[in-house]
Design a protein around this motif. Structure first.
Motif, short mmCIF file in Angstrom:
data_model
loop_
_atom_site.label_atom_id
_atom_site.label_comp_id
_atom_site.label_asym_id
_atom_site.label_seq_id
_atom_site.Cartn_x
_atom_site.Cartn_y
_atom_site.Cartn_z
N UNK A 77 -10.52 -0.98 13.20
CA UNK A 77 -10.53 -1.22 14.64
C UNK A 77 -11.93 -1.15 15.23
N UNK A 78 -12.89 -0.76 14.40
CA UNK A 78 -14.29 -0.85 14.84
C UNK A 78 -14.85 -2.26 14.65
N UNK A 79 -14.09 -3.10 13.97
CA UNK A 79 -14.57 -4.47 13.70
C UNK A 79 -14.05 -5.44 14.76
N UNK A 80 -14.90 -6.33 15.19
CA UNK A 80 -14.44 -7.47 15.98
C UNK A 80 -13.90 -8.51 15.01
N UNK A 81 -12.70 -8.99 15.28
CA UNK A 81 -12.13 -10.05 14.45
C UNK A 81 -12.48 -11.39 15.07
N UNK A 106 -28.86 -5.54 12.04
CA UNK A 106 -28.22 -4.22 11.91
C UNK A 106 -26.71 -4.32 12.08
N UNK A 107 -26.27 -5.46 12.64
CA UNK A 107 -24.81 -5.66 12.77
C UNK A 107 -24.24 -5.88 11.36
N UNK A 108 -23.08 -5.26 11.12
CA UNK A 108 -22.45 -5.41 9.80
C UNK A 108 -21.49 -6.60 9.88
N UNK A 136 -8.05 -4.39 17.00
CA UNK A 136 -9.45 -4.80 17.00
C UNK A 136 -9.67 -5.81 18.12
N UNK A 137 -10.86 -5.81 18.71
CA UNK A 137 -11.18 -6.90 19.62
C UNK A 137 -11.20 -8.22 18.86
#
Ligand SMILES: C[S@@+](CC[C@H](N)C(=O)[O-])C[C@H]1O[C@@H](n2cnc3c(N)ncnc32)[C@H](O)[C@@H]1O
Length: 277
Positions: free
Chosen positions: A167-171, A120-122, A193-194
């Motif tokens: 900013x919802x994405x972890x880099x 479910x993780x994008x 982003x984290x």
């Protein structure tokens, strides 16, 4: 003639891949994890035994088994252990993270593990070119875990300075060489982003020639390197400059490590915009 040589080569590789090796007497946890030798057909049974005995984690053994059996001779052992170790590190720090972008993704195995660890993780993978092995790995593993076909791919040359993250994405990036790591940090700071970054190739004598067609590929972009003065002080100075820059930009910064047996470039920068726990 060339065709005959090709066919003979394929037969020899298939036979060699199925031969038992001294390593096969050992549990997977005792293998040389930094080896650049490719997983071979005979490795599949070892993963199965290690999984049954609890010697190694289930997911690592399952994926290792599938790659060994279905893509023998294509994926270095190091890639498997490293991608899994980095994915576990991400999971330790960001267990709730639903979106991830993996820059400099290479064969894409880190992204695939991140998708496997949290269905479910994008997951978005990016590299200057998607290598053929990345396509084959995704297709092979997606036959066993169909949701892996949702992992998306983009081709983007980082040197053009167009990386983007929400900013919802972890880099994340594992072994983004030298300034590629700085550009990944630049992107994470811009998008707030984290980030989980394992840099590599800390160049002490960096060459960054002017290239008019790459106007953003310049020292001005990464002021924390002070035009190369920091590079000349070596690996830890570069690391400190990067973490200080993140802290100054309002990130909470930590360090973590993957097993040094996998790689001596095992230091990870883990950072998140302050107040986003
Ligand atoms: C050392 S490999 C790491 C691959 C993968 N992350 C891993 O850990 O196995 C560095 C990756 O950076 C990519 N790369 C190199 N220069 C790049 C650029 N200018 N833009 C985007 N990707 C680049 C390469 O294609 C390669 O996949």
């Amino acid at each position: 003639m060339a065709l005959l040589a090709l066919v003979l080569g394929m037969i020899l590789r298939a036979v060699a891949g199925a031969q038992p090796l001294a390593r096969h007497e050992l549990p997977v946890s005792m293998w040389r994890k930094g080896s650049k030798n490719c997983l071979s057909k005979g490795d599949a049974a070892c993963f199965e035994r290690s999984r049954a005995s609890g010697d190694c984690g289930d997911l690592l053994c399952q994926v290792g088994g599938v790659i060994s059996a279905e893509l023998p001779g294509r994926v270095p052992r190091k890639e498997l252990f490293e991608a899994f170790a980095v994915a576990e590190l991400v999971e330790r720090h960001f267990p709730e993270q639903r979106e991830v972008v993996d820059f400099c993704a290479g064969c894409g195995l880190l992204g695939l593990f991140l998708a496997l660890l949290k269905p479910g993780r994008k997951v978005r993978c990016s590299d200057k070119k998607q290598p053929a092995i990345a396509r084959r790995l995704q297709a092979t593993l997606a036959r066993h875990w169909p949701h892996l076909s949702q992992v998306s791919w983009e081709e983007e040359d980082i040197r053009y300075g167009n990386l983007q993250a929400a900013n919802s994405e972890l880099v994340t990036a594992c072994h983004a060489c030298s300034f590629l790591s700085d550009e990944v940090l630049f992107c994470a700071i811009e998008s707030r982003s984290p980030v989980v970054l394992l840099p590599c190739c800390y160049e002490k004598v960096p060459a960054l020639p002017e290239r008019p067609w790459l106007p953003k590929w310049s020292w001005k972009r990464w002021p924390w390197l002070e035009g190369g003065a920091v590079n000349r002080l070596g690996r830890m100075a570069i690391h400190r400059a990067r973490t200080q820059r993140l802290a100054a930009a309002g990130f909470e910064v930590a360090e973590d490590f993957i097993d040094p047996e996998i790689s001596n470039m095992n230091l990870a920068i883990v950072a998140r915009p302050a107040g986003t726990h």
